[in-house]
Design a protein around this motif. Sequence first.
Motif, short mmCIF file in Angstrom:
data_model
loop_
_atom_site.label_atom_id
_atom_site.label_comp_id
_atom_site.label_asym_id
_atom_site.label_seq_id
_atom_site.Cartn_x
_atom_site.Cartn_y
_atom_site.Cartn_z
N GLY A 196 0.78 -1.22 0.00
CA GLY A 196 0.00 0.00 0.00
C GLY A 196 0.82 1.28 0.00
N LEU A 197 2.07 1.18 -0.48
CA LEU A 197 2.91 2.38 -0.54
C LEU A 197 2.72 3.06 -1.89
CD1 LEU A 197 4.01 2.10 2.14
CD2 LEU A 197 6.09 1.09 1.20
N PRO A 198 2.74 4.39 -1.94
CA PRO A 198 2.57 5.10 -3.21
C PRO A 198 3.79 4.89 -4.11
CG PRO A 198 3.18 6.64 -1.48
CD PRO A 198 2.91 5.31 -0.81
N ALA A 199 3.55 4.86 -5.41
CA ALA A 199 4.64 4.69 -6.38
C ALA A 199 5.05 6.06 -6.90
CB ALA A 199 4.21 3.79 -7.52
N ASP A 200 5.86 6.76 -6.14
CA ASP A 200 6.30 8.10 -6.52
C ASP A 200 7.34 8.01 -7.64
OD1 ASP A 200 7.31 10.62 -6.74
OD2 ASP A 200 7.63 10.91 -4.59
N PRO A 201 7.02 8.51 -8.84
CA PRO A 201 7.95 8.43 -9.97
C PRO A 201 9.28 9.13 -9.67
CG PRO A 201 5.81 9.28 -10.66
CD PRO A 201 5.79 9.25 -9.18
N ALA A 202 9.25 10.12 -8.81
CA ALA A 202 10.48 10.85 -8.49
C ALA A 202 11.48 9.96 -7.76
CB ALA A 202 10.15 12.07 -7.64
#
Lengths: 361, 361
Positions: A196-202
């Motif tokens: 459930g962790l966000p997939a931050d492109p940065a």
Amino acid sequence: VSMKTVSRVLNAEPNVVPALRERVMASVAALGYRPNLHARSLARARSSILGLLYYASSAAFVMGLQRGATARCRALGYHLVVEQLDDGGDHVAEQLRHMLTALRPDGLILAPPVCDNTEVIGLLAQAGVPCVLISPGGDSPALGRVSMDDARAAQEMTASLIALGHRRIGYIHGHPAQAAAPRRLAGYRQALAEHGLPADPALVAQGDFTFRTGLDGCDQLLDLADPPTAVFAANDDMAMGAVVAAQRRGWQVPGDLSVAGFDDSPLASLVWPQLSTVRQPVAEMAEAAVDMLVSRSARPPAGGAATGGEAAGASHATAASLTSAASGGPGVPPMAPPTTHRVLDHALVVRASTAGPRAAG
Amino acid sequence: VSMKTVSRVLNAEPNVVPALRERVMASVAALGYRPNLHARSLARARSSILGLLYYASSAAFVMGLQRGATARCRALGYHLVVEQLDDGGDHVAEQLRHMLTALRPDGLILAPPVCDNTEVIGLLAQAGVPCVLISPGGDSPALGRVSMDDARAAQEMTASLIALGHRRIGYIHGHPAQAAAPRRLAGYRQALAEHGLPADPALVAQGDFTFRTGLDGCDQLLDLADPPTAVFAANDDMAMGAVVAAQRRGWQVPGDLSVAGFDDSPLASLVWPQLSTVRQPVAEMAEAAVDMLVSRSARPPAGGAATGGEAAGASHATAASLTSAASGGPGVPPMAPPTTHRVLDHALVVRASTAGPRAAG
DNA sequence: CTGAAAGCGCTTACAG
DNA sequence: CTGAAAGCGCTTACAG
């Protein structure tokens, strides 16, 4: 004291009475006799020679393959010829043809990224040489393949970082043209999603598997307004670059930043701190490749025992065929059965470069 | 349309009329015909196969040798078989004997440190296989040798550091069992002596050619009450360790400490800062080794041209022998003349890890 | 269970 | 300058 019988004994053929066999063996040992490979190659259809094709890149990986391949070849009475191809070279076709027609290898092992060169693959398939590809990208129909589960390994490593308490985990991507890179990235992303962790492109920096891009990629991640507490690089070379990037700006590894790699290259346990990484079974992959090639080129055994289609003990199974099938060769380690695709086990190697995140200020 | 003539054309033998030769060449090209190496090996005394013997250590070095050896073999119609020996293994003799009797290589290239294994050397000499040793320690009588001038290179690198203004120069010594280590240390000491600098034993740290000992060795030097302003490591792996040691304690490289390496390994130009080092001509050494082996195993040319003992044009020099001597083979790069010891040129590669010392506080 | 014959694909001496 | 013969050291069918 015949001469044909010697051949039979040396090739572990049936139909030699034990006493005679003993006598021949003794003489062979006493005289230190060995059959001449070239005469044998000429008389048989096969050469007992295997080839390893590779590019200049990834020295450590190729050496790992060579270690496994030469060891297994030795055990099976084979020999390994190496051929370093010119990546962009347009006479690659010529090189290959020459090797094939002159040397007549019984099979070829293709290291990545040669194994993804469609021109080479096409040429080899056309020539009819048995090939085994090591960790190839696409799935090639008639060719053997040996690989590990890159995606799963990357997923596990990422999950272990999450288990340590990390929530912002940077990733340094490998060279997209190398088949393993996208698979490892997918594993990283999957672990994030599963927890459930966000997939931050940065948090994903582009690298190309070299030390330098690991260093630059890590710099880029640490420059973020909200930098990661852990960085997972798609191979050890880049992970070492990441460690240096952190140390350069005074960050402790793993105190201020955890760093994980992939491959378990020889250097991984020699650098400071020792790298947590994924062990890739490189030598074992080459061994498996040799086994696949040798079992292919071996002439089909008498009787139907190894074909597996007929029930054992069927009408055509003679005593002789049963004997040969049961013995399994003369004292040589058993060969893996021929398969078109084998996936070998990897392992997480947790060393000193990863730890829980320091309590945030 | 004969059959013996084809053999003559393919082997560039004399006594074929140009028109016929042309015709055969055309057919060969059209049919893509290549002689079967094993048949040829059987009929001739030689196999057109060369072997490379090495230990697991020094992957980058071995890969460099392989690059040069495979390239040169290809140009000369030879093939390279590799054999990774078990360093401590007591069946090494067995391994070697098997390779020699089965494969009948025309010659062997021995990478360091295999080339300093007296058991191996003895066995090979006894078997009568031509061998070329790469950078061996002792001077072995009847065997070929290819090396570089380690002492001179180390002396030059040290002198260049002195020229930059350094007066206290640390040295990280390599594994004493490897022949190159004492030679490089001697070069370092010689440069110091030549410039009237004291040889402070405290400035020499013991390493073993690994990253880890470079790091530890540099730490030891920097802990000195009067630490050096430059560190010269006996190879690149240790130099990279030295760089990390400096960076770890917040020293800038080369601002606070200059670091120089040796080898010009692939990593040397990828790390940060890029390493000043000595370029060792590894691939070229392997090429030279192949040339020496091939010129040995080639059958002595007709006439006396290549033996060099008789004056050219002496009574026995026929037109045919002159032709073959002048042509130098069919379009293949010229081979180096057989020598028992070739020393190849090195070069100083000055990159970003060395500079003048910062004005002392 | 064992051996005498023929051949693998080339090359080396030998005759023309 | 060109070719017919014999052989390199093993093995594959074939007869006993």
